[in-house]
Write an enzyme that holds these catalytic residues in place. Structure first.
Site, short mmCIF file in Angstrom:
data_model
loop_
_atom_site.label_atom_id
_atom_site.label_comp_id
_atom_site.label_asym_id
_atom_site.label_seq_id
_atom_site.Cartn_x
_atom_site.Cartn_y
_atom_site.Cartn_z
N THR A 96 51.65 26.93 37.82
CA THR A 96 50.55 27.31 36.91
C THR A 96 51.17 27.68 35.58
O THR A 96 51.90 28.67 35.49
CB THR A 96 49.77 28.52 37.47
OG1 THR A 96 49.28 28.20 38.76
CG2 THR A 96 48.62 28.89 36.56
N LYS A 171 42.73 25.53 36.37
CA LYS A 171 43.43 26.57 37.15
C LYS A 171 43.38 27.94 36.44
O LYS A 171 43.18 28.98 37.07
CB LYS A 171 44.89 26.13 37.36
CG LYS A 171 45.78 27.16 37.98
CD LYS A 171 45.41 27.49 39.40
CE LYS A 171 46.32 28.56 39.97
NZ LYS A 171 45.81 29.09 41.23
N LYS A 246 50.78 36.97 34.34
CA LYS A 246 51.02 35.74 33.57
C LYS A 246 49.74 34.91 33.50
O LYS A 246 49.32 34.47 32.43
CB LYS A 246 52.14 34.95 34.25
CG LYS A 246 52.49 33.63 33.65
CD LYS A 246 52.09 32.39 34.44
CE LYS A 246 52.33 32.38 35.91
NZ LYS A 246 51.98 31.17 36.60
#
Ligand code: NAD
Length: 298
Positions: A96, A171, A246
């Site tokens: 990701t 995502k 993150k």
């Protein structure tokens, strides 16, 4: 036999590469962590100390790395995948990462004559182990179709999202929603307890009511309720606070770029950062529950 090189054998890469080995592929793994490589060997993946060795004879290369900076380091430069992999290899990045890095990798790979897709996943380590992940795959339609064959042994659902970088866009938005649902579970679980509800009784209600969510089903932050929850193992990470921060940060950055207001995402991002500041970044992201319970009783 088709040879698959797998780079990044961590929480997700370990079970995902093991499922490809189980499906009969020759899987060559590499990680900078000796511990991660040993765990992969235990599950049928051959491991190699250098990226160059791992890439020998690769028909397909998967990467499952923490952040965009790791993906850039692994793909680019004289010692990266694009310089070292066989030119006909299909490159699939399942990490990701930010959309900009994904687009950059698409361009760099294509300029060097490679086929590349961004293919991040949802479903957590339990979905990785059970081969029930959702893959969101961005790139040229014919390349996405070619990638599908190799993704199938790890997936319940494979969705073509559109042009380069759109897998990562999907995502990032999905995970932002997940962390907001996690915050709802954190606050809800503590409030239910303080109101005198038995945790199992409350979970049984919420799981078939309008409070239900993937976070509730998989990460409910109270010990003894959901098997896959980190709460059962002293919040040992299934999805670390560092990685969750993150992802939340990627959503906030996307919000700034598009002018979208994201106050709920910002709140969760701050709590995840608080865990990191307290030295708990390697713990599970569901430990944000402790901020709903200042007396420390989760
Ligand atoms: P992790 O930190 O457990 O694993 C990443 C692995 O990459 C580590 O073993 C690390 O040593 C390795 N690595 C780092 N730099 C490397 C390099 N230069 N060469 C080779 N190996 C290198 O992380 P994870 O939980 O497996 O997550 C991987 C990615 O998947 C992240 O982008 C994460 O956001 C995403 N993701 C995680 C989950 C989850 O539930 N854990 C779910 C969906 C997606």
């Amino acid at each position: 036999m088709t040879t698959i090189t797998w780079i990044g054998l961590g929480h997700m890469g370990n079970p995902m590469s093991a499922n490809l080995a189980k499906a009969g592929y020759d899987v060559r793994g590499h990680d900078v962590s000796a511990e991660a490589m040993a765990a992969a060997r235990d599950r049928g993946v051959q491991t190699f100390d250098t990226l160059e060795e791992a890439l020998q004879g690769a028909d397909v290369v998967f990467t499952m790395l923490p952040k965009g900076e790791h993906a850039r380091a692994v793909y680019l430069g004289d010692t990266g995948v694009i310089a070292l992999a066989p030119k006909d290899a299909l490159l699939i990045d399942s990490s990701t990462i930010d959309v900009e890095t994904a687009e950059h990798l698409h361009r760099a790979a294509e300029e060097a004559g490679f086929r590349f897709v961004d293919a991040p996943v949802s479903g957590g380590i339990s979905g990785a182990a059970a081969a029930t992940l959702t893959f969101m795959v961005g790139g040229k339609p014919d390349v996405v179709e070619q990638a599908r064959t190799f993704i199938e042994p790890m997936a319940r659902k494979i969705v073509a999202t559109g042009h380069a970088g759109t897998g990562q866009a999907a995502k990032i938005v999905n995970n932002m929603m997940l962390f907001i649902c996690l915050e709802a579970c954190a606050e809800g679980s503590v409030l239910a307890d303080r109101l005198g509800l038995d945790p199992q009784v409350f979970w049984d209600i919420a799981s078939v009511s309008s409070g239900n969510s993937w976070a509730l089903q998989t990460w409910y932050p109270v010990p003894g309720i959901v098997d896959s929850a980190a709460a059962n193992k002293n919040f040992e990470a299934t999805f670390s606070a560092v990685l969750a921060a993150k992802d939340a940060g990627l959503a906030l950055m996307a919000g700034e770029q598009t002018g979208v207001q994201l106050p709920a995402a910002r709140l969760v991002a701050e709590k995840l950062q608080q865990l990191i500041d307290e030295g708990l970044g390697d713990k599970d992201c569901s430990l944000i529950t402790k901020y709903a319970a200042p007396d420390g009783k989760i």
